[in-house]
Scaffold this active site. Structure first.
Site, PDB file in Angstrom:
ATOM      1  N   ASN A   1       5.885 -23.225  11.983  1.00  0.00           N
ATOM      2  CA  ASN A   1       5.291 -23.762  10.763  1.00  0.00           C
ATOM      3  C   ASN A   1       5.770 -23.040   9.508  1.00  0.00           C
ATOM      4  O   ASN A   1       5.577 -23.532   8.398  1.00  0.00           O
ATOM      5  CB  ASN A   1       3.768 -23.691  10.857  1.00  0.00           C
ATOM      6  N   ASP A   2       6.375 -21.874   9.694  1.00  0.00           N
ATOM      7  CA  ASP A   2       6.917 -21.126   8.557  1.00  0.00           C
ATOM      8  C   ASP A   2       8.372 -20.779   8.865  1.00  0.00           C
ATOM      9  O   ASP A   2       8.719 -19.631   9.108  1.00  0.00           O
ATOM     10  CB  ASP A   2       6.092 -19.859   8.313  1.00  0.00           C
ATOM     11  N   PHE A   3       9.206 -21.806   8.864  1.00  0.00           N
ATOM     12  CA  PHE A   3      10.601 -21.667   9.288  1.00  0.00           C
ATOM     13  C   PHE A   3      11.442 -21.254   8.080  1.00  0.00           C
ATOM     14  O   PHE A   3      11.801 -22.065   7.238  1.00  0.00           O
ATOM     15  CB  PHE A   3      11.105 -23.000   9.846  1.00  0.00           C
TER      16      PHE A   3
END
Length: 277
Positions: A47-49
């Site tokens: 979700n935090d790429f």
């Protein structure tokens, strides 16, 4: 628990890499995407790429931050609910990127995998893979760029991307990208070859594609490619081919802007550009 010291990634460093090293990163990304899609917990989404989530350990890309992983595929009622990145943190504005996902048993099957692929394309692949790539490999690179940009619409998953990336590596390793001489005869005919010879610390100069900060050092498929590079460079007067190799097995060639009586070094070859008469 296993702890490894890694080097952080930033845009400047990525752009300073040789294309061969960036190809290694692309392979590492494809491998990580495949691992995320086939974990024991199911398909995981990052979700935090961002590049800050990764480090390099001995040239190999590693995922260092897994605090914000999504485990379940999004819930849905119909296929129209399966939109990649339908929140403010994962906004995908291109409709072509989201087409092709299906709502099965109230879950958007393949959503997490395609979201990871799209993010990898935005934060990594499109930024560095096309730069300085061999011209003959551009069709393969464009295929990968399209896959990362529209993973769902094109039916791309992590396994297919990994396989295509491995084929790109194979083309590079095999030397298929090289421009072959249009006429018969060896391209090395304009050079004098000296076996077991080296010019250590002499006649070094900087060149654009060098992997070294103190000299002109470029990986080559074979002696013929080294000669092609030297012939196209007016500053180059000699080439040293040793026994140092890159991760693909290619030889590191050291290009020199002059030459003199060489030193003896077993297994090394010195190619000196013949002077025009």
């Amino acid at each position: 628990m296993v702890t490894e010291l890694g080097d952080p990634l930033d845009t400047l460093r990525l752009l300073q890499f040789s294309w061969e090293d960036r190809l290694r990163l692309a392979l590492g990304i494809a491998q990580i995407l495949h691992q995320l899609a086939h974990s024991p917990l199911g398909s995981l989404s990052m979700n935090d790429f961002r590049r800050q989530q990764f480090v390099l350990v001995g040239g190999t890309l590693k995922l260092s931050d897994v605090d914000d992983l999504g485990i379940n595929e999004p819930e849905c009622v119909t296929d129209s609910d399966c939109v990649i990145g339908n929140d403010e943190n994962n906004n995908v504005s291109d409709d072509n990127t989201t087409k092709g996902l299906s709502c099965i048993d109230s879950r958007c099957i393949g959503h997490n995998e395609r979201l990871n692929i799209w993010h990898a394309g935005q934060h990594f692949i499109r930024l560095f893979l096309p730069l300085s790539a061999p011209l003959s490999l551009e069709p393969h690179i464009h295929e990968l760029l399209a896959a990362y940009a529209h993973p769902a619409a094109g039916g791309w998953n992590s396994a297919r991307i990994l396989g295509t990336t491995q084929k790109l590596v194979a083309h590079f390793v095999s030397g298929d990208y090289m421009i072959r001489p249009s006429t018969q005869g060896s391209s090395t005919s304009g050079y004098e070859r000296m076996s077991d010879s080296d010019l250590p610390g002499l006649y070094d100069y900087r060149c654009p594609l060098s992997v070294s900060a103190v000299g002109c050092v470029i990986s080559v498929f074979n002696e013929e490619e080294a000669v092609q590079i030297c012939t196209s460079d007016d500053d180059c007067q000699a080439i040293v081919l040793g026994q140092e190799h890159t991760w693909t097995g290619r030889t590191l060639a050291v290009f020199k802007n002059g030459y003199s009586t060489p030193s003896f070094k077993k297994g090394y070859s010195l190619l000196v550009k013949k002077k025009l008469k």
